[in-house]
Design a protein around this motif. Structure first.
Motif, PDB file in Angstrom:
ATOM      1  N   ILE A 169      16.195   3.692   0.729  1.00 28.94           N
ATOM      2  CA  ILE A 169      15.045   3.156   1.452  1.00 28.94           C
ATOM      3  C   ILE A 169      15.464   2.292   2.634  1.00 28.94           C
ATOM      4  O   ILE A 169      14.635   1.948   3.481  1.00 28.94           O
ATOM      5  CB  ILE A 169      14.123   2.353   0.515  1.00 28.94           C
ATOM      6  CG1 ILE A 169      14.909   1.212  -0.155  1.00 28.94           C
ATOM      7  CG2 ILE A 169      13.488   3.260  -0.527  1.00 28.94           C
ATOM      8  CD1 ILE A 169      14.058   0.275  -0.986  1.00 28.94           C
ATOM      9  N   ASN A 170      16.753   1.938   2.698  1.00 29.95           N
ATOM     10  CA  ASN A 170      17.271   1.131   3.804  1.00 29.95           C
ATOM     11  C   ASN A 170      18.146   1.944   4.744  1.00 29.95           C
ATOM     12  O   ASN A 170      18.789   1.381   5.627  1.00 29.95           O
ATOM     13  CB  ASN A 170      18.099  -0.041   3.260  1.00 29.95           C
ATOM     14  CG  ASN A 170      17.269  -1.034   2.476  1.00 29.95           C
ATOM     15  OD1 ASN A 170      16.067  -1.153   2.698  1.00 29.95           O
ATOM     16  ND2 ASN A 170      17.896  -1.727   1.545  1.00 29.95           N
ATOM     17  N   LYS A 184      10.609   9.608   0.782  1.00 30.72           N
ATOM     18  CA  LYS A 184      10.062  10.112  -0.479  1.00 30.72           C
ATOM     19  C   LYS A 184      10.236   9.074  -1.586  1.00 30.72           C
ATOM     20  O   LYS A 184       9.345   8.859  -2.414  1.00 30.72           O
ATOM     21  CB  LYS A 184      10.776  11.408  -0.869  1.00 30.72           C
ATOM     22  CG  LYS A 184      10.314  12.015  -2.189  1.00 30.72           C
ATOM     23  CD  LYS A 184       8.861  12.460  -2.124  1.00 30.72           C
ATOM     24  CE  LYS A 184       8.486  13.382  -3.284  1.00 30.72           C
ATOM     25  NZ  LYS A 184       8.687  12.786  -4.604  1.00 30.72           N
ATOM     26  N   HIS A 185      11.360   8.410  -1.589  1.00 31.73           N
ATOM     27  CA  HIS A 185      11.594   7.376  -2.590  1.00 31.73           C
ATOM     28  C   HIS A 185      10.642   6.199  -2.405  1.00 31.73           C
ATOM     29  O   HIS A 185      10.171   5.599  -3.382  1.00 31.73           O
ATOM     30  CB  HIS A 185      13.044   6.899  -2.536  1.00 31.73           C
ATOM     31  CG  HIS A 185      14.014   7.959  -2.954  1.00 31.73           C
ATOM     32  ND1 HIS A 185      15.357   7.927  -2.620  1.00 31.73           N
ATOM     33  CD2 HIS A 185      13.843   9.097  -3.689  1.00 31.73           C
ATOM     34  CE1 HIS A 185      15.956   8.995  -3.133  1.00 31.73           C
ATOM     35  NE2 HIS A 185      15.064   9.708  -3.773  1.00 31.73           N
ATOM     36  N   LEU A 186      10.317   5.880  -1.161  1.00 30.85           N
ATOM     37  CA  LEU A 186       9.316   4.844  -0.920  1.00 30.85           C
ATOM     38  C   LEU A 186       7.962   5.271  -1.480  1.00 30.85           C
ATOM     39  O   LEU A 186       7.256   4.486  -2.111  1.00 30.85           O
ATOM     40  CB  LEU A 186       9.175   4.576   0.581  1.00 30.85           C
ATOM     41  CG  LEU A 186      10.108   3.560   1.232  1.00 30.85           C
ATOM     42  CD1 LEU A 186       9.768   3.420   2.705  1.00 30.85           C
ATOM     43  CD2 LEU A 186      10.024   2.209   0.547  1.00 30.85           C
ATOM     44  N   GLN A 187       7.602   6.514  -1.222  1.00 34.99           N
ATOM     45  CA  GLN A 187       6.334   7.048  -1.719  1.00 34.99           C
ATOM     46  C   GLN A 187       6.288   6.989  -3.251  1.00 34.99           C
ATOM     47  O   GLN A 187       5.258   6.645  -3.837  1.00 34.99           O
ATOM     48  CB  GLN A 187       6.155   8.488  -1.241  1.00 34.99           C
ATOM     49  CG  GLN A 187       4.968   9.227  -1.874  1.00 34.99           C
ATOM     50  CD  GLN A 187       3.632   8.612  -1.498  1.00 34.99           C
ATOM     51  OE1 GLN A 187       3.535   7.894  -0.495  1.00 34.99           O
ATOM     52  NE2 GLN A 187       2.616   8.876  -2.295  1.00 34.99           N
ATOM     53  N   PRO A 201       0.808  -1.207   0.000  1.00 36.40           N
ATOM     54  CA  PRO A 201       0.000   0.000   0.000  1.00 36.40           C
ATOM     55  C   PRO A 201       0.843   1.259   0.000  1.00 36.40           C
ATOM     56  O   PRO A 201       1.960   1.280   0.490  1.00 36.40           O
ATOM     57  CB  PRO A 201      -0.791  -0.124   1.321  1.00 36.40           C
ATOM     58  CG  PRO A 201       0.051  -1.004   2.181  1.00 36.40           C
ATOM     59  CD  PRO A 201       0.700  -1.971   1.254  1.00 36.40           C
ATOM     60  N   ARG A 202       0.296   2.317  -0.578  1.00 32.59           N
ATOM     61  CA  ARG A 202       0.970   3.606  -0.526  1.00 32.59           C
ATOM     62  C   ARG A 202       0.946   4.140   0.899  1.00 32.59           C
ATOM     63  O   ARG A 202       0.096   3.774   1.712  1.00 32.59           O
ATOM     64  CB  ARG A 202       0.269   4.608  -1.456  1.00 32.59           C
ATOM     65  CG  ARG A 202       0.521   4.331  -2.933  1.00 32.59           C
ATOM     66  CD  ARG A 202      -0.145   5.406  -3.781  1.00 32.59           C
ATOM     67  NE  ARG A 202       0.197   5.264  -5.175  1.00 32.59           N
ATOM     68  CZ  ARG A 202       1.297   5.733  -5.729  1.00 32.59           C
ATOM     69  NH1 ARG A 202       2.188   6.353  -4.984  1.00 32.59           N
ATOM     70  NH2 ARG A 202       1.534   5.566  -7.015  1.00 32.59           N
ATOM     71  N   LEU A 203       1.866   5.045   1.182  1.00 33.07           N
ATOM     72  CA  LEU A 203       1.942   5.597   2.542  1.00 33.07           C
ATOM     73  C   LEU A 203       0.636   6.257   2.938  1.00 33.07           C
ATOM     74  O   LEU A 203       0.246   6.251   4.099  1.00 33.07           O
ATOM     75  CB  LEU A 203       3.090   6.606   2.625  1.00 33.07           C
ATOM     76  CG  LEU A 203       4.486   6.059   2.331  1.00 33.07           C
ATOM     77  CD1 LEU A 203       5.500   7.179   2.447  1.00 33.07           C
ATOM     78  CD2 LEU A 203       4.822   4.929   3.250  1.00 33.07           C
ATOM     79  N   SER A 204      -0.089   6.822   1.950  1.00 32.11           N
ATOM     80  CA  SER A 204      -1.315   7.557   2.257  1.00 32.11           C
ATOM     81  C   SER A 204      -2.411   6.649   2.777  1.00 32.11           C
ATOM     82  O   SER A 204      -3.401   7.115   3.331  1.00 32.11           O
ATOM     83  CB  SER A 204      -1.807   8.295   1.009  1.00 32.11           C
ATOM     84  OG  SER A 204      -1.968   7.383  -0.052  1.00 32.11           O
ATOM     85  N   THR A 205      -2.266   5.318   2.616  1.00 34.49           N
ATOM     86  CA  THR A 205      -3.305   4.425   3.091  1.00 34.49           C
ATOM     87  C   THR A 205      -3.329   4.336   4.609  1.00 34.49           C
ATOM     88  O   THR A 205      -4.314   3.903   5.178  1.00 34.49           O
ATOM     89  CB  THR A 205      -3.120   3.005   2.513  1.00 34.49           C
ATOM     90  OG1 THR A 205      -1.859   2.496   2.923  1.00 34.49           O
ATOM     91  CG2 THR A 205      -3.209   3.016   0.997  1.00 34.49           C
ATOM     92  N   PHE A 206      -2.222   4.708   5.267  1.00 36.82           N
ATOM     93  CA  PHE A 206      -2.245   4.660   6.718  1.00 36.82           C
ATOM     94  C   PHE A 206      -1.695   5.918   7.376  1.00 36.82           C
ATOM     95  O   PHE A 206      -1.751   6.052   8.589  1.00 36.82           O
ATOM     96  CB  PHE A 206      -1.494   3.420   7.238  1.00 36.82           C
ATOM     97  CG  PHE A 206      -0.035   3.402   6.936  1.00 36.82           C
ATOM     98  CD1 PHE A 206       0.424   2.829   5.768  1.00 36.82           C
ATOM     99  CD2 PHE A 206       0.881   3.955   7.817  1.00 36.82           C
ATOM    100  CE1 PHE A 206       1.778   2.795   5.502  1.00 36.82           C
ATOM    101  CE2 PHE A 206       2.227   3.930   7.551  1.00 36.82           C
ATOM    102  CZ  PHE A 206       2.671   3.348   6.394  1.00 36.82           C
ATOM    103  N   LEU A 207      -1.168   6.865   6.596  1.00 27.59           N
ATOM    104  CA  LEU A 207      -0.730   8.140   7.144  1.00 27.59           C
ATOM    105  C   LEU A 207      -1.602   9.242   6.546  1.00 27.59           C
ATOM    106  O   LEU A 207      -1.509   9.520   5.348  1.00 27.59           O
ATOM    107  CB  LEU A 207       0.745   8.396   6.795  1.00 27.59           C
ATOM    108  CG  LEU A 207       1.764   7.479   7.477  1.00 27.59           C
ATOM    109  CD1 LEU A 207       3.157   7.795   6.968  1.00 27.59           C
ATOM    110  CD2 LEU A 207       1.714   7.641   8.971  1.00 27.59           C
ATOM    111  N   PRO A 208      -2.502   9.835   7.310  1.00 30.82           N
ATOM    112  CA  PRO A 208      -3.402  10.858   6.778  1.00 30.82           C
ATOM    113  C   PRO A 208      -2.637  12.035   6.171  1.00 30.82           C
ATOM    114  O   PRO A 208      -1.526  12.362   6.591  1.00 30.82           O
ATOM    115  CB  PRO A 208      -4.194  11.308   8.007  1.00 30.82           C
ATOM    116  CG  PRO A 208      -3.807  10.435   9.116  1.00 30.82           C
ATOM    117  CD  PRO A 208      -2.641   9.613   8.734  1.00 30.82           C
ATOM    118  N   ARG A 209      -3.266  12.670   5.182  1.00 27.20           N
ATOM    119  CA  ARG A 209      -2.615  13.773   4.482  1.00 27.20           C
ATOM    120  C   ARG A 209      -2.319  14.953   5.407  1.00 27.20           C
ATOM    121  O   ARG A 209      -1.445  15.763   5.119  1.00 27.20           O
ATOM    122  CB  ARG A 209      -3.511  14.253   3.332  1.00 27.20           C
ATOM    123  CG  ARG A 209      -3.527  13.274   2.159  1.00 27.20           C
ATOM    124  CD  ARG A 209      -2.289  13.436   1.330  1.00 27.20           C
ATOM    125  NE  ARG A 209      -2.215  12.422   0.280  1.00 27.20           N
ATOM    126  CZ  ARG A 209      -1.276  12.374  -0.640  1.00 27.20           C
ATOM    127  NH1 ARG A 209      -0.308  13.247  -0.634  1.00 27.20           N
ATOM    128  NH2 ARG A 209      -1.261  11.430  -1.554  1.00 27.20           N
TER     129      ARG A 209
END
Length: 442
Positions: A154-155, A173-176, A6-14
């Motif tokens: 990312i690591n 940001k690279h993960l996003q 899932p994208r980060l936005s699925t569990f971190l609100p905007r």
């Protein structure tokens, strides 16, 4: 294929602190308490408390931070700390904590046992000298310097036990963006440890959203340094390869590795059969066969054309005997399985393996099942799973009682096995023995 994380936005609100800090290009963010609960296990809290009480800082490092930001629950937690190995040992001895695996101390790692879990704690460090695989290190208290020696952005993040993520190289940001790249200068990172070439492809399969979104600069650095893989042990190469093969875009990544010139350094033939690699992976996708459910050797066989190529690969990667057998078995029988027109032919193959070659029934069934996955003959595979292989009714003693010399027993058994298969496994021992031309074996 594996489902995309899932994208980060699925569990971190905007409106969370993460997004606010990201907009300002800061490199710290806060993970919500509900997400932190996944890592704040009793042993972790005890560990953090001990370091804090003795005046040292400790943070979760590397892959666990990445996985947490991807919405996954990290299982293995590694820690980085400002304490040296001697200082850590002093802390743990004072606190009466059991330490194990003392061999890691020269690299700065002390492993402790807390609440039935092992935790590796490693002193922040920098690499003074590297030989392309191993490094002579120097301890530091600078978190950014330690992050700078890691492989991929990312690591290279750290996570404080209060939920603060420390990101020095834009890893979040690279993960996003689902972008995989090296920390700083890719050429320098690769030269520090040539195994990072394969780690790049492995993590690309885990993170990227498409099969060909590579950074051209990264690929150029890989092409320039492929010879360095010749310094890496076959065992280490194989650990990475098998994860690449069964991961997302496994076929595409094998082909990309060939395009980058990895072949001669990792045991692949000069002309890996890229067309067949594409064909097998595509065939599996169309048949709804998950590559993660296939053996890595089954998939790797798609690029190999002969037993000779298999033997050269085996010599390089030092894989297990079981893996060797699977690879050679696929190469030997894949054309037969592709051309089979009846389930009976597949049953005969299983009978040959179990009764003719005296292989363990479960092992033989696994081998045949892998061939049927490779060829996507799923209807045969399903039917075979429900079939009870009958017992061959003849044994060597029965043949001896017919007056046939012991040295001919094996040949007689093979002949009778063929007759039994022709009868669809219905002939009894008497029926089979009555077919014998005794004089033929005298």
């Amino acid at each position: 294929m594996l489902a995309a994380a899932p994208r980060l936005s699925t569990f971190l609100p905007r409106n969370s602190l993460f997004w606010q800090t990201l907009c300002y290009h800061l490199h710290t963010m806060k993970i919500e308490e509900s997400r932190m609960a996944a890592v704040l296990r009793p042993g972790v809290k005890k560990l953090a408390g001990m370091f804090s009480e003795h005046g040292y800082e400790v943070r979760i490092a590397g892959g666990a931070v990445r996985d947490l930001l991807l919405g996954k629950v990290p299982h293995d937690l590694d820690f980085a700390t400002t304490a040296t190995p001697e200082q850590m040992k002093s802390i743990f001895e004072t606190e009466g904590v059991r330490m194990i695996n003392a061999g890691g101390e020269k690299h700065g790692t002390v492993t402790v046992r807390l609440e039935d879990e092992n935790y590796e704690c490693t002193t922040l460090r920098i690499d003074l000298v590297t030989d392309g695989r191993h490094a002579t290190v120097q301890f530091t208290q600078d978190w950014e310097l330690d992050a700078n020696r890691r492989d991929l952005t990312i690591n290279a993040m750290f996570l404080g036990l209060d939920g603060t993520v420390y990101d020095y190289f834009n890893g979040s940001k690279h993960l996003q963006d689902r972008f995989v790249t090296f920390v700083g200068d890719a050429d320098k990172r690769i030269k520090e440890d040539y195994l990072r070439i394969l780690r790049y492809f492995r993590f690309y399969g885990r993170i990227a959203e498409g099969p060909d979104n590579h950074s051209p600069e990264v690929l150029e650095s890989i092409k320039k340094n492929v010879e360095g893989l010749g310094k890496i042990s076959g065992e280490r190469i194989w650990v990475e390869l098998q994860k690449i093969i069964t991961g997302n875009y496994g076929g595409d990544l094998l082909i990309k590795m060939v395009e980058c010139g990895l072949n001669p350094y990792i045991g692949f033939p000069e002309n890996l059969d890229c067309d067949n690699v594409r064909c097998v992976y595509k065939r599996c996708e169309e048949a709804n066969i998950q590559v993660k459910e296939m053996h890595h050797m089954t998939l790797l066989a798609s690029g190999l054309s002969s037993e000779e190529e298999c033997i050269k690969l085996i010599a390089r990667i030092k894989c297990s005997k079981r893996e060797q057998e699977i690879l050679l078995h696929i190469i030997k029988y894949r054309d037969f399985a592709m051309q089979a027109t009846s389930l009976k032919e597949i049953k005969d193959l299983l009978v040959d393996l179990v009764i003719g070659e005296k292989r363990n029934k479960d092992v033989a069934l696994f081998y045949v099942s892998e061939i049927l996955k490779y060829t996507c003959r799923i209807e045969y595979r399903n039917a075979l799973q429900d079939w009870n292989l009958p017992r061959f009714p003849v044994n060597g003693n029965m043949i001896g009682e017919k007056g046939i010399p012991r040295k001919k027993t094996k040949f007689v058994l093979n002949d009778l096995l063929e007759e039994w298969k022709k009868s669809d496994f219905s002939l009894s021992a008497k029926d089979l023995l009555d077919t014998l031309d005794i004089e033929r074996y005298q």
